[in-house]
Each structure stands twice: as C-alpha cells, then as structure tokens.
Motif scaffolding. Structure first.
Motif, PDB file in Angstrom:
ATOM      1  N   VAL A   1       0.853  -1.186   0.000  1.00 48.28           N
ATOM      2  CA  VAL A   1       0.000   0.000   0.000  1.00 48.28           C
ATOM      3  C   VAL A   1       0.887   1.233   0.000  1.00 48.28           C
ATOM      4  O   VAL A   1       2.036   1.189   0.434  1.00 48.28           O
ATOM      5  CB  VAL A   1      -0.944   0.031   1.224  1.00 48.28           C
ATOM      6  N   CYS A   2       0.350   2.335  -0.509  1.00 45.87           N
ATOM      7  CA  CYS A   2       1.060   3.606  -0.425  1.00 45.87           C
ATOM      8  C   CYS A   2       0.202   4.604   0.341  1.00 45.87           C
ATOM      9  O   CYS A   2      -1.031   4.516   0.348  1.00 45.87           O
ATOM     10  CB  CYS A   2       1.445   4.141  -1.800  1.00 45.87           C
ATOM     11  N   VAL A   3       0.866   5.536   0.996  1.00 48.52           N
ATOM     12  CA  VAL A   3       0.209   6.480   1.896  1.00 48.52           C
ATOM     13  C   VAL A   3       0.535   7.898   1.466  1.00 48.52           C
ATOM     14  O   VAL A   3       1.712   8.239   1.250  1.00 48.52           O
ATOM     15  CB  VAL A   3       0.677   6.264   3.352  1.00 48.52           C
ATOM     16  N   ASP A   4      -0.506   8.735   1.298  1.00 53.26           N
ATOM     17  CA  ASP A   4      -0.275  10.169   1.134  1.00 53.26           C
ATOM     18  C   ASP A   4      -1.049  10.906   2.221  1.00 53.26           C
ATOM     19  O   ASP A   4      -1.447  10.315   3.214  1.00 53.26           O
ATOM     20  CB  ASP A   4      -0.638  10.641  -0.280  1.00 53.26           C
ATOM     21  N   ALA A   5      -1.270  12.180   2.042  1.00 54.75           N
ATOM     22  CA  ALA A   5      -1.861  12.984   3.110  1.00 54.75           C
ATOM     23  C   ALA A   5      -3.293  12.589   3.436  1.00 54.75           C
ATOM     24  O   ALA A   5      -3.770  12.835   4.556  1.00 54.75           O
ATOM     25  CB  ALA A   5      -1.811  14.465   2.723  1.00 54.75           C
ATOM     26  N   HIS A   6      -3.992  11.966   2.462  1.00 57.46           N
ATOM     27  CA  HIS A   6      -5.412  11.692   2.668  1.00 57.46           C
ATOM     28  C   HIS A   6      -5.808  10.237   2.476  1.00 57.46           C
ATOM     29  O   HIS A   6      -6.834   9.802   3.014  1.00 57.46           O
ATOM     30  CB  HIS A   6      -6.255  12.544   1.699  1.00 57.46           C
ATOM     31  N   PHE A   7      -5.018   9.469   1.720  1.00 56.99           N
ATOM     32  CA  PHE A   7      -5.458   8.147   1.301  1.00 56.99           C
ATOM     33  C   PHE A   7      -4.411   7.079   1.593  1.00 56.99           C
ATOM     34  O   PHE A   7      -3.207   7.361   1.677  1.00 56.99           O
ATOM     35  CB  PHE A   7      -5.769   8.135  -0.202  1.00 56.99           C
ATOM     36  N   VAL A   8      -4.907   5.837   1.733  1.00 59.86           N
ATOM     37  CA  VAL A   8      -4.059   4.637   1.741  1.00 59.86           C
ATOM     38  C   VAL A   8      -4.538   3.781   0.579  1.00 59.86           C
ATOM     39  O   VAL A   8      -5.687   3.323   0.567  1.00 59.86           O
ATOM     40  CB  VAL A   8      -4.171   3.858   3.064  1.00 59.86           C
ATOM     41  N   VAL A   9      -3.685   3.583  -0.419  1.00 57.85           N
ATOM     42  CA  VAL A   9      -4.075   2.954  -1.674  1.00 57.85           C
ATOM     43  C   VAL A   9      -3.502   1.540  -1.747  1.00 57.85           C
ATOM     44  O   VAL A   9      -2.289   1.342  -1.572  1.00 57.85           O
ATOM     45  CB  VAL A   9      -3.577   3.770  -2.881  1.00 57.85           C
TER      46      VAL A   9
ATOM     47  N   ASN B   1      -6.057   7.200  10.325  1.00 61.08           N
ATOM     48  CA  ASN B   1      -7.209   8.079  10.156  1.00 61.08           C
ATOM     49  C   ASN B   1      -7.244   8.671   8.748  1.00 61.08           C
ATOM     50  O   ASN B   1      -7.469   9.864   8.547  1.00 61.08           O
ATOM     51  CB  ASN B   1      -7.206   9.198  11.202  1.00 61.08           C
ATOM     52  N   ARG B   2      -7.033   7.796   7.757  1.00 64.76           N
ATOM     53  CA  ARG B   2      -7.118   8.183   6.354  1.00 64.76           C
ATOM     54  C   ARG B   2      -8.168   7.314   5.665  1.00 64.76           C
ATOM     55  O   ARG B   2      -8.738   6.410   6.268  1.00 64.76           O
ATOM     56  CB  ARG B   2      -5.759   8.050   5.667  1.00 64.76           C
ATOM     57  N   THR B   3      -8.403   7.548   4.394  1.00 64.84           N
ATOM     58  CA  THR B   3      -9.388   6.805   3.615  1.00 64.84           C
ATOM     59  C   THR B   3      -8.699   5.714   2.814  1.00 64.84           C
ATOM     60  O   THR B   3      -7.725   5.985   2.100  1.00 64.84           O
ATOM     61  CB  THR B   3     -10.147   7.742   2.664  1.00 64.84           C
TER      62      THR B   3
END
Length: 418
Positions: A73-81, A99-101
C-alpha cells in the motif's frame, strides 16, 4: 515482515505506524528504493510513504504474481491505496490506524478467494487455478462439488452447487480422480496412513504398498497428513525411509506417529488378525494406527476408515480420514473501533460463509465481508453444527457460548493486546 518505508521527512510517521502494526513491522534505514529492493523477498507486506505514481514505478519491476507478491500500500496525506498483492484488507487496516481513507478494488479478488480456500483446507490445488479464476471473474457458471462437506467461505454467486454446462468445475475431495480439462481439484490433507511390515521390509516395498492407496483404495496421496504405526516399528528403516521419500516427492512433510501396542489393541477394526495379535499383542497395526492417528490430528472431529487394510510384499497399509465438520469463530470486536481489530479477526470474518451478531456488530464489520456472505442475528451454533463456516461477532474481548457445539470452535479475542 512488514516493511514501512519513508523518506527523511516522514520517518517519524513511519515509526509511529510501525509501532501500531506490531513487532513484525520495521522501518529500514536509508533511501526508500534500495531498501525496498533489498528486503522485497522477505516482505509479507509493505507500506510506502509515497504518492501512487512513484510507488508504482518503484515496485513494478519487482512484481511477480498476486499469490507471491507482498501486500503493498502507499500512503499520502489523505489516502491509503492498495497497490499489489492481497492488499485490500491491509489497506483498510493502515487507513484506520492513520485516520485516512482506504482506496481498494471494491472487495477481495477471486484468486485471493481460491488461494485462501486452498490455505484454509491445508490443501493442494490440482489444475489451472488462474484459468478457473478468469472464468469466475468473467461471470461464467462454475460448478462446485464438495462431497465430503468441508466448511467453505462465501463464494461468488456464479459458483453454484450443481448443474451442468459449466465452464469449470471445482471439486473439493481427498479421493483420487483422473485429470480432466476445466476441472480444478482441491485436495485437503485429511488422511492418516497406518503402516505395518515385517522386519527388514524395504522402503521400495513400503512405497509400493502406499501407491496401492491410489490404485486400489481410490485415495489421492497428496491428501496424506500423517503416517502411523506401532512403537515397535518406529525405527523400521523401510517405514522411516518411505515416509521421507513421500515428503520428497510431494514437496511436503508428514509426521510419523507411533503408538504402544496396548493402545492399538483398544481400537476396533473391521479386519483383526489373530496372527498379528499373537506376534504383536494387538489384532491390528495398520488399521488401528490409522484410526488412532486420525483421532489425534482431528482433535475431536469424527474419523472413519477410508481404505481398509491390504497387504503387498510383507507390508500392510490402511488409511483413516478425519471427517470435516463445521467451524465457528468467536470474535470479540473490542470497543468497536476498527483500528482495534486484529488481522486474525478480519481473516476469520472473511473466511466465514455466515456472520452472526447483533445489527450493530454486523454493521461494524460489513466493509470487510465477502460478496455473498450471509448475515444472521442468531443461530451461530446451529449453523456450525450443520457444517457451515461461521463467524460470531460481538463487542467486547470475546463472545462465549452457553452450550457446546459439535464443530471446531476457535476463540479470537480480535483486539490488539496493548
């Protein structure tokens, strides 16, 4: 191992996440790219604190197939993909912790379902699992045959219990069958093979007798879970070497269980021998050892004699089967927050065909239910007693049952031990 990879500016966030993920999580030193490449073969899962484009370019040369790739998975400021491997559940877990989407593919893929089914049943898959997967994903009719009644997870709606004119057939069975096109056989390890021999019998003789379980007994040798014999035969070279040879040719290992003759003498068998009784102190070695071994590895499950004894070149073999029975997982959901839920709890929920609990408990786990999972508010024990795979979910550290259930009962606390 769970690798949490981040550049210098986000290393603190990576360390915090690793602490929440548990003892298996590590934050490697140094630049992200060489660290990922160095550890890739050892990873079960990976978190990349990178944007999706950079993460895809980084892992693309390393990917092989969904079954062997780590969950990435990758993580940015708002999402976990979810990017690669069986990453959907892992993405949700990481998203809850941060606490991300979570951004996932909409549910577990079919190849994950079939792979997990093989793993859950401790089975061997015989056939083109990728082609069968493709047929299911295309919406083709696939027939499932489960003659022994193994508890199975929820499967896609185009996988049906009977009928003709199917593009594929999935057979869950431990009995031998000839190879056929468009048939995927899933062979669970259910059998204990009892072996007896005269002194000095060779491994070749024992192996030849074992092969008769296929030719005459109609059993698939890949279904062997263990071998069993009398204590007096525990050091018989032919038996010991034949068991090792079986493990070599099948790429697996099987334990050789041994029992005192007085213990074997208490086991009722269909073909007792007065000759064996006079020489060994028990009327049966092969049949009695097979049944006793099945009782041991079955942990209370019912057993039966799958192949009565037959003799070849002074070697006697027989096979007993551990019969499948329902599975009931008792899962505590903690205080209700998803981040408190363990991966084991989520795995048990996903492997169930029925999830039972209060409406509030069901609602809390609904995002991770497989398509086709049936939801009930009562009757967990009855469903499991009739052979189903059931998860009973409740808030708290772990639900309990008032009455014993004729099924395999697994208690999963389901919350992190903090």
């Amino acid at each position: 191992m769970i690798g949490v990879f981040a550049g210098v500016t986000q290393r603190g966030d990576a360390a915090d996440l690793a602490g929440l993920l548990g003892a298996d999580a590590v934050v490697p030193d140094g630049p992200v790219r060489p660290a990922v490449q160095r550890l890739w073969a050892r990873l079960g899962a990976a978190v990349l604190f990178l944007d999706a484009g950079s993460a895809v370019r980084l892992i693309a040369p390393l990917l092989r197939d969904r079954r062997s790739d780590p969950a990435v998975v990758c993580v940015d400021a708002h999402f976990v993909v979810a990017l690669a491997g069986a990453a959907d559940t892992f993405a949700r877990q990481v998203a809850d912790l941060l606490n991300r989407t979570a951004v996932v593919t909409g549910g577990p893929s079919i190849d994950s379902v079939l792979d997990e089914l093989v793993e859950q049943l401790d089975a061997t898959a015989d056939g083109d699992i990728e082609a069968c997967t493709a047929a299911i994903e295309a919406g083709d009719k696939v027939v499932l045959r489960n003659p022994l009644g193994f508890p199975l997870p929820a499967l896609p709606p185009n996988v049906v219990a009977g009928g003709e004119d199917a593009s594929w057939v999935i057979v869950v069975d431990d009995r031998a069958a000839s190879a056929k096109d468009n048939v995927l056989r899933i062979v669970p390890r259910t059998l204990v093979v009892g072996v007896g021999s005269t002194r000095g019998a060779s491994a070749t003789s024992v192996g030849a007798a074992l092969s008769e379980l296929d030719a005459q007994g109609g059993l698939d040798l890949r279904a062997i879970k263990a071998f069993a014999t009398a204590d007096a035969k525990a050091d018989e070279p032919g038996i010991v070497d034949a068991v090792e040879d079986w493990g070599f040719w099948h790429g697996d290992t099987a334990e050789l269980l041994t029992f005192p003759t007085d213990e074997l003498a208490e086991i009722g068998v269909p073909n007792p021998s007065s000759v064996v009784r006079n020489s060994m102190g028990t009327a049966s070695v092969a049949e009695a050892a097979a049944l006793r071994g099945a009782q041991i590895i079955g942990h209370g499950a019912p057993v039966e004699l799958a192949a009565e004894k037959f003799k070849r070149d002074n070697v006697t073999v027989a096979a007993a089967r551990v019969l499948p029975r329902g599975r009931l997982a008792l899962i505590g959901l903690g205080p209700g927050d998803a981040e408190e839920r363990t991966p084991r709890a989520e795995a048990e929920i996903r492997r169930a065909a029925f999830v039972v609990g209060t409406p509030e408990a069901i609602n809390s786990v609904s995002p991770i239910l497989r398509s086709g999972t049936e939801v009930r508010h009562e009757g967990a024990g009855d469903l499991a007693a009739h052979g189903a795979a059931v998860a009973f979910v409740a808030f708290g550290t772990g639900p309990t049952l008032d009455n014993p259930v004729e099924a395999d009962v697994i208690v999963v606390p389901g919350v992190w031990d903090r």
